[in-house]
Design a protein around this motif. Structure first.
Motif, PDB file in Angstrom:
ATOM      1  N   LEU A 186       0.915  -1.215  -0.144  1.00  0.00           N
ATOM      2  CA  LEU A 186      -0.092   0.020  -0.027  1.00  0.00           C
ATOM      3  C   LEU A 186       0.739   1.412   0.010  1.00  0.00           C
ATOM      4  CD1 LEU A 186      -2.452   1.827   0.880  1.00  0.00           C
ATOM      5  CD2 LEU A 186      -2.057   1.070   3.295  1.00  0.00           C
ATOM      6  N   LYS A 187       1.842   1.251   0.928  1.00  0.00           N
ATOM      7  CA  LYS A 187       2.668   2.446   1.070  1.00  0.00           C
ATOM      8  C   LYS A 187       3.479   2.788  -0.252  1.00  0.00           C
ATOM      9  CE  LYS A 187       4.428   1.239   5.103  1.00  0.00           C
ATOM     10  NZ  LYS A 187       5.109   1.437   6.475  1.00  0.00           N
ATOM     11  N   ALA A 188       4.253   1.618  -0.797  1.00  0.00           N
ATOM     12  CA  ALA A 188       4.900   1.523  -1.968  1.00  0.00           C
ATOM     13  C   ALA A 188       3.987   2.133  -3.197  1.00  0.00           C
ATOM     14  CB  ALA A 188       5.701   0.363  -2.335  1.00  0.00           C
ATOM     15  N   CYS A 189       2.977   1.586  -3.409  1.00  0.00           N
ATOM     16  CA  CYS A 189       1.862   1.951  -4.464  1.00  0.00           C
ATOM     17  C   CYS A 189       1.531   3.456  -4.327  1.00  0.00           C
ATOM     18  CB  CYS A 189       0.711   1.149  -4.386  1.00  0.00           C
ATOM     19  SG  CYS A 189       1.000  -0.680  -5.154  1.00  0.00           S
ATOM     20  N   ASN A 190       1.202   3.794  -3.347  1.00  0.00           N
ATOM     21  CA  ASN A 190       0.599   5.356  -3.215  1.00  0.00           C
ATOM     22  C   ASN A 190       2.020   6.273  -3.021  1.00  0.00           C
ATOM     23  OD1 ASN A 190      -2.090   5.272  -2.759  1.00  0.00           O
ATOM     24  ND2 ASN A 190      -1.842   4.963  -0.423  1.00  0.00           N
ATOM     25  N   TYR A 191       3.035   5.750  -2.736  1.00  0.00           N
ATOM     26  CA  TYR A 191       4.309   6.490  -3.011  1.00  0.00           C
ATOM     27  C   TYR A 191       4.530   6.732  -4.439  1.00  0.00           C
ATOM     28  CZ  TYR A 191       8.986   8.547  -2.758  1.00  0.00           C
ATOM     29  OH  TYR A 191      10.068   9.151  -2.855  1.00  0.00           O
ATOM     30  N   CYS A 192       4.356   5.683  -5.055  1.00  0.00           N
ATOM     31  CA  CYS A 192       4.747   5.583  -6.776  1.00  0.00           C
ATOM     32  C   CYS A 192       3.576   6.488  -7.430  1.00  0.00           C
ATOM     33  CB  CYS A 192       4.777   4.215  -7.025  1.00  0.00           C
ATOM     34  SG  CYS A 192       5.305   3.670  -8.728  1.00  0.00           S
ATOM     35  N   ILE A 194      -4.371  -8.401  -8.642  1.00  0.00           N
ATOM     36  CA  ILE A 194      -4.141  -7.140  -8.772  1.00  0.00           C
ATOM     37  C   ILE A 194      -2.627  -6.651  -8.720  1.00  0.00           C
ATOM     38  CG2 ILE A 194      -4.716  -4.671  -8.304  1.00  0.00           C
ATOM     39  CD1 ILE A 194      -7.418  -5.683  -7.823  1.00  0.00           C
ATOM     40  N   CYS A 195      -1.943  -7.375  -7.508  1.00  0.00           N
ATOM     41  CA  CYS A 195      -0.342  -6.981  -7.434  1.00  0.00           C
ATOM     42  C   CYS A 195       0.505  -7.379  -8.428  1.00  0.00           C
ATOM     43  CB  CYS A 195      -0.141  -7.729  -5.978  1.00  0.00           C
ATOM     44  SG  CYS A 195      -0.606  -7.033  -4.417  1.00  0.00           S
ATOM     45  N   GLU A 196       0.029  -8.560  -9.031  1.00  0.00           N
ATOM     46  CA  GLU A 196       0.960  -9.344 -10.035  1.00  0.00           C
ATOM     47  C   GLU A 196       0.874  -8.218 -11.313  1.00  0.00           C
ATOM     48  OE1 GLU A 196      -1.006 -12.978 -10.312  1.00  0.00           O
ATOM     49  OE2 GLU A 196       0.003 -13.892  -8.896  1.00  0.00           O
ATOM     50  N   ILE A 197      -0.348  -7.858 -11.588  1.00  0.00           N
ATOM     51  CA  ILE A 197      -0.266  -6.889 -12.758  1.00  0.00           C
ATOM     52  C   ILE A 197       0.260  -5.636 -12.397  1.00  0.00           C
ATOM     53  CG2 ILE A 197      -1.872  -5.742 -14.420  1.00  0.00           C
ATOM     54  CD1 ILE A 197      -3.754  -8.468 -13.961  1.00  0.00           C
ATOM     55  N   CYS A 198       0.102  -5.100 -11.439  1.00  0.00           N
ATOM     56  CA  CYS A 198       0.754  -3.728 -11.073  1.00  0.00           C
ATOM     57  C   CYS A 198       2.125  -3.970 -11.174  1.00  0.00           C
ATOM     58  CB  CYS A 198       0.423  -3.236  -9.899  1.00  0.00           C
ATOM     59  SG  CYS A 198       0.855  -1.761  -9.165  1.00  0.00           S
ATOM     60  N   ALA A 199       2.424  -5.126 -10.554  1.00  0.00           N
ATOM     61  CA  ALA A 199       4.179  -5.213 -10.614  1.00  0.00           C
ATOM     62  C   ALA A 199       4.690  -5.205 -11.967  1.00  0.00           C
ATOM     63  CB  ALA A 199       4.571  -6.704  -9.852  1.00  0.00           C
ATOM     64  N   LYS A 200       4.110  -5.928 -12.975  1.00  0.00           N
ATOM     65  CA  LYS A 200       4.563  -6.120 -14.352  1.00  0.00           C
ATOM     66  C   LYS A 200       4.680  -4.762 -14.783  1.00  0.00           C
ATOM     67  CE  LYS A 200       3.108 -10.830 -15.270  1.00  0.00           C
ATOM     68  NZ  LYS A 200       1.823 -11.521 -15.834  1.00  0.00           N
ATOM     69  N   CYS A 249       8.200  -0.212  -6.014  1.00  0.00           N
ATOM     70  CA  CYS A 249       6.775  -0.723  -6.221  1.00  0.00           C
ATOM     71  C   CYS A 249       6.758  -2.113  -6.709  1.00  0.00           C
ATOM     72  CB  CYS A 249       6.238   0.429  -6.899  1.00  0.00           C
ATOM     73  SG  CYS A 249       4.319   0.235  -6.876  1.00  0.00           S
ATOM     74  N   ALA A 250       7.426  -2.379  -8.108  1.00  0.00           N
ATOM     75  CA  ALA A 250       7.159  -3.650  -8.449  1.00  0.00           C
ATOM     76  C   ALA A 250       7.682  -4.717  -7.547  1.00  0.00           C
ATOM     77  CB  ALA A 250       8.110  -3.516  -9.681  1.00  0.00           C
ATOM     78  N   LYS A 251       8.844  -4.327  -6.827  1.00  0.00           N
ATOM     79  CA  LYS A 251       9.303  -5.152  -5.856  1.00  0.00           C
ATOM     80  C   LYS A 251       8.343  -5.727  -4.487  1.00  0.00           C
ATOM     81  CE  LYS A 251      13.112  -3.997  -3.903  1.00  0.00           C
ATOM     82  NZ  LYS A 251      14.709  -3.909  -3.533  1.00  0.00           N
TER      83      LYS A 251
END
Lengths: 117, 117, 117, 117
Positions: free
Chosen positions: A25-31, A82-88, A101-103
Motif C-alpha cells: 500500500l505504501k509503495a504503491c501510493n508513493y509511486c 492485482i499486485c501481479e499486474i501492477c508489478a509487471k 513498487c514492483a518489488k
C-alpha cells in the motif's frame, strides 16, 4: 467450512500477509504520487492507474484480514492478481519508485497467494 | 449531544447528501480515468490527484451517512473542503469531464456544508 | 483482452450495476446500525459482521466500476459472492431492516454476477 | 501554503504517524470481531460501532499520508477526534481486546494531533 479459514490459517501467516499488504500500500501510493510528478506523466498513465488500484485492494485486504473476514481467501486471491499486474507494469519503468513498487507488489502477491491456497 | 446529530438532521436531508456524494464519486472517478487518457496527462496531474482524493472522501462520507456515523458532521465538513478544492482545479480545464466534475463537486460541497452546519 | 472489458460491457449495464451496489451499500449500512440497536445484539452478531463486509465490498465495487477499473470482472464476482452470503444471513431474521437488506443483497448479487460473466 | 504541508512535515514524523494508524487499524478491527463474539454483544454495541468507525478512518488516514494527500492536516485531525472517542469507549470495558484497543487509539490520536498541528 470456509468460515473457519482464519482459525486454520497460522496466525503468524496472517500477520505477515497484513504487513506485506501494508508495505505494498505504501509503495504503491508513493509511486502514484511520484509518477504524477514525472515530466512525462502520459507515459506513466498506466502505472498511475494501476498503483491506485493496487493501493486500494491492499488497504482493503489488510483491513479484512485484521477483522478476520470470512472472505480472506477470496480477497487475498484478488489482491494477488492485482499486485501481479501492477508489478509487471511498474517493472517496465526505470524510476526508482517504480522499481521499488514492483518489488513490493511481487512480494505481496506471493504472500497473498500463499494465504489464499 | 453530538451523538444525536443524525436524529436531529432531517432524514430527507441525509438521503439527499448521500446521493450528492455518490454523484460526485462517480463524476470524480470518471474524470480521473478520462484525465489519464488525455494526450498531455502531465498538464492534468493535479486534476488526477484531486479527483482521487475527492472520490475517496465521497465514498467514505456516503458510507458514513448511511450507517448514521456519530461523526457525520466532521466527515461532511471534510468532504465539503475537499470537494471545493477539487471543483476549483477541475473548473480550470475545458474538457467536458472536468467541467462536469467541477459541477458535481460544487453541488456536493454545498450540500455537505449544509449537513455539517 | 481483459483490459477491454469495460469497453465491451454495455455502459448502461455498468451504470445499473453501480446503482445496485450503492443501494446495497445503503441497505447493509442501515441494517448494521439497526442490528446493533436490537435488544439481543448477540443474536445478530453474524448479521452485523456480514453487513459490514457487504457494505465495504459494495462501496469498493461501485468505485471500481465508476473509474473503469481493469479488474471489474474479478471485483464484481467477489461482490456477488459476499452479497449472496450476506443475503442468506439477513433472510433468517424477521426484522424489516434485515429483510430489506436481504432483498438488496440478492438483487445486487444477481446484477454483479451478470456483469462478471 | 497548505499544499506544501507534507514537504514541511518531517518525513520521519509522517512515517511514524502512518505506522500508528496501521497499528490502530489492526487493534480496532481485532476488537470489533472479538466484541461480536462476546456473550453480551448488546453491552458492546457502542464499542462495535466505534471500532468500525475508527478502523475505517485509520485506513483512510494511512493511505492519505502515504500518497502525500494535500489534506493530511484535516484528515489527521479527524482521525485524532475519532480515535479519542473510540479510546474512551473501549477503556470502559475490561476485556483485554478493549483495553489494548483503547491504548492503540490513544497513542494514534496523540500522534495524529501532532501531525495536524
Amino acid at each position: 467450512m470456509r468460515y473457519d479459514m482464519t482459525h486454520e490459517a497460522n496466525n503468524e501467516e496472517i500477520q505477515r500477509c497484513i504487513e506485506e499488504c501494508l508495505l505494498c500500500l505504501k509503495a504503491c501510493n508513493y509511486c502514484f504520487t511520484a509518477c504524477l510528478q514525472e515530466e512525462n506523466a502520459s507515459h506513466m498513465a498506466e502505472c498511475i492507474r494501476l498503483t491506485r488500484e493496487c493501493a486500494d485492494i491492499c488497504a482493503y485486504a489488510a483491513s479484512a484480514m485484521s477483522r478476520q473476514s470470512p472472505f480472506v481467501v477470496e480477497i487475498c486471491n484478488l489482491c494477488a492478481t492485482i499486485c501481479e499486474i501492477c508489478a509487471k507494469q511498474c517493472a517496465q519503468h526505470d524510476h526508482e519508485h517504480c522499481q521499488e513498487c514492483a518489488k513490493a507488489c511481487r512480494s505481496c502477491a506471493e504472500v497473498c497467494r500463499g494465504m489464499a491456497s
